[in-house]
Scaffold this active site. Structure first.
Site, PDB file in Angstrom:
ATOM      1  N   GLY A 154       7.760  22.549  -7.739  1.00  0.00           N
ATOM      2  CA  GLY A 154       7.555  21.273  -7.069  1.00  0.00           C
ATOM      3  C   GLY A 154       8.637  20.885  -6.084  1.00  0.00           C
ATOM      4  O   GLY A 154       8.498  19.883  -5.378  1.00  0.00           O
ATOM      5  N   HIS A 196       9.250  -3.390   8.371  1.00  0.00           N
ATOM      6  CA  HIS A 196       8.888  -4.583   7.601  1.00  0.00           C
ATOM      7  C   HIS A 196       9.694  -5.795   8.070  1.00  0.00           C
ATOM      8  O   HIS A 196       9.155  -6.900   8.196  1.00  0.00           O
ATOM      9  CB  HIS A 196       9.109  -4.321   6.118  1.00  0.00           C
ATOM     10  CG  HIS A 196       8.541  -5.367   5.221  1.00  0.00           C
ATOM     11  ND1 HIS A 196       7.209  -5.720   5.231  1.00  0.00           N
ATOM     12  CD2 HIS A 196       9.129  -6.156   4.272  1.00  0.00           C
ATOM     13  CE1 HIS A 196       6.992  -6.669   4.336  1.00  0.00           C
ATOM     14  NE2 HIS A 196       8.135  -6.954   3.750  1.00  0.00           N
ATOM     15  N   LYS A 217       1.467 -17.138   0.613  1.00  0.00           N
ATOM     16  CA  LYS A 217       1.089 -16.600  -0.694  1.00  0.00           C
ATOM     17  C   LYS A 217       2.249 -16.739  -1.667  1.00  0.00           C
ATOM     18  O   LYS A 217       3.414 -16.596  -1.313  1.00  0.00           O
ATOM     19  CB  LYS A 217       0.638 -15.143  -0.589  1.00  0.00           C
ATOM     20  CG  LYS A 217       1.666 -14.160  -0.038  1.00  0.00           C
ATOM     21  CD  LYS A 217       1.035 -12.791   0.151  1.00  0.00           C
ATOM     22  CE  LYS A 217       2.036 -11.817   0.776  1.00  0.00           C
ATOM     23  NZ  LYS A 217       1.410 -10.511   1.089  1.00  0.00           N
ATOM     24  N   ARG A 242       3.417 -15.191  -5.201  1.00  0.00           N
ATOM     25  CA  ARG A 242       3.134 -14.156  -6.191  1.00  0.00           C
ATOM     26  C   ARG A 242       4.386 -13.828  -6.978  1.00  0.00           C
ATOM     27  O   ARG A 242       5.507 -14.054  -6.518  1.00  0.00           O
ATOM     28  CB  ARG A 242       2.584 -12.905  -5.515  1.00  0.00           C
ATOM     29  CG  ARG A 242       3.515 -12.273  -4.466  1.00  0.00           C
ATOM     30  CD  ARG A 242       2.807 -11.137  -3.764  1.00  0.00           C
ATOM     31  NE  ARG A 242       3.654 -10.477  -2.784  1.00  0.00           N
ATOM     32  CZ  ARG A 242       3.237  -9.494  -1.990  1.00  0.00           C
ATOM     33  NH1 ARG A 242       1.983  -9.082  -2.075  1.00  0.00           N
ATOM     34  NH2 ARG A 242       4.046  -8.927  -1.138  1.00  0.00           N
ATOM     35  N   THR A 288      -2.014  -2.473  -1.401  1.00  0.00           N
ATOM     36  CA  THR A 288      -2.991  -2.635  -2.486  1.00  0.00           C
ATOM     37  C   THR A 288      -4.240  -3.360  -2.012  1.00  0.00           C
ATOM     38  O   THR A 288      -5.275  -3.289  -2.672  1.00  0.00           O
ATOM     39  CB  THR A 288      -2.384  -3.437  -3.650  1.00  0.00           C
ATOM     40  OG1 THR A 288      -2.120  -4.777  -3.221  1.00  0.00           O
ATOM     41  CG2 THR A 288      -1.088  -2.785  -4.124  1.00  0.00           C
ATOM     42  N   GLY A 291      -4.748  -6.461  -2.095  1.00  0.00           N
ATOM     43  CA  GLY A 291      -4.992  -7.683  -2.857  1.00  0.00           C
ATOM     44  C   GLY A 291      -4.824  -8.942  -2.027  1.00  0.00           C
ATOM     45  O   GLY A 291      -5.687  -9.830  -2.022  1.00  0.00           O
TER      46      GLY A 291
END
Length: 337
Positions: free
Chosen positions: A14, A108, A181, A183, A212, A214
């Site tokens: 791996g 970001h 939001k 969370r 995700t 969501g």
């Protein structure tokens, strides 16, 4: 320009293996090398990028890492005791490989550039935006009654840069919205609230990525059920799509279209699930424009402001692929992907 392909593979246990010899290129020594590698999946792709740079360090004249997506960029702060600021550690590892230039797209937060510069002050870092590519698509839509909104408050300034470039002419009546939001964990969609005049409008929810799905789906439901929006299109620069379940969540939602870029490859399985909802816009010409400028020392180190605007993209950049293939490049250049 010599395109090499992918020199990366795996050992049977791996471990990542990088072997440039198998590419049989004779243009390595003294070349300007541009390695195009989004770090998603973060661990394996980041290791591949670091090893490729390390392997070329003693032979290449100049190495540029072109990173359309930085996989650890969201871990940019300490939100709990004993939690590492992971982007600092990955930035330190990447900056110290010996890379000469780094190119990112839609990080970001922009402050991440400062992390790299703090680690290596003379490291040349460019931060591109997919904004002209997205705007080129957006302004071809019917914006006669539309609203552009962020999914959360962190994206408000970002969305404003799109909104202020939608001219009020030709019947355009574009509103500006803000999302919020709350969370408890990074993967928890939480409660999404929207602020703005959404009633009867075609809504474009803009976010930097979908991991995700969501928050995006929750914001879609809020826009339709609570704010009275007519339709919802989701615009996300980076299609992280952590699992096939994320693709299913978007496909089964009331999102009309999922507009994204090719900054990260989308798997065939995810494409099949998303079906006609998926609208993929290529950022290849934008990246190619910066690679050409860096290779020709055309404005390198002086900022790439012209690449950020739609007019430049439409007039100059979008035509680059055909033009570049016909023109002779004076110096040896190698491109790894």
């Amino acid at each position: 320009v010599d395109y090499w392909g992918n020199p990366c593979g795996k050992f049977v246990d791996g471990e990542t293996r990088v072997d440039f010899k198998k590419l049989k290129s004779k243009k390595l020594h003294g070349a300007n090398v541009h390695i195009v590698q989004p770090t998603q999946s973060p661990d394996s792709n980041l290791m591949e990028l670091q090893l490729m740079i390390s392997g070329l360090r003693d032979s290449a004249h100049h190495i540029t890492g072109v990173v359309p997506y930085d996989g650890y960029a969201r871990q940019d702060r300490k939100s709990a005791p004993l939690e590492p600021i992971s982007i600092v550690e990955t930035a330190r590892n990447l900056a110290n490989t010996g890379v000469d230039d780094l190119v990112f797209m839609d990080l970001h937060v922009q402050q991440i550039i400062g992390i790299y510069k703090a680690i290596r002050p003379r490291l040349h870092v460019d931060h591109l935006y997919a904004r002209p590519v997205i705007l080129d698509w957006l302004l071809r839509q019917d914006l006669s009654k539309a609203i552009i909104s962020s999914v959360d408050s962190g994206g408000a300034k970002w969305v404003e840069s799109y909104w202020e470039r939608t001219p009020v002419n030709g019947g355009n009546d574009v509103n500006f919205g803000i999302g919020y939001k709350n969370r408890k964990t990074p993967d928890d969609p939480g409660v999404v609230k929207l602020f703005g005049d959404f009633a009867g409008r075609n809504t474009y929810l803009v976010d930097d990525m979908v991991s995700t799905g969501g928050s995006s789906v929750a914001a879609t439901d809020t826009a339709l059920d609570e704010m009275g929006a007519a339709t919802v299109d989701l615009i996300a620069i980076h299609p992280v799509i952590a699992t096939l379940g994320v693709a299913e969540r978007i496909a089964n939602s009331r999102v009309r279209r999922f507009i994204t870029t090719d900054s990260i490859p989308i798997s065939d399985d995810a494409r099949a699930i998303l079906g006609s909802k998926l609208v993929e816009i290529s950022v290849a010409a934008l990246l190619a424009a910066l690679i050409r400028r860096l290779d020709n020392n055309d404005g390198a180190g002086e900022g790439q402001g012209g690449l950020f605007e739609l007019d430049t993209y439409r007039q100059d950049i979008i035509t680059l692929p055909g033009n570049d293939r016909r023109r002779q490049v004076a110096k040896t250049t190698a491109l790894v992907q």
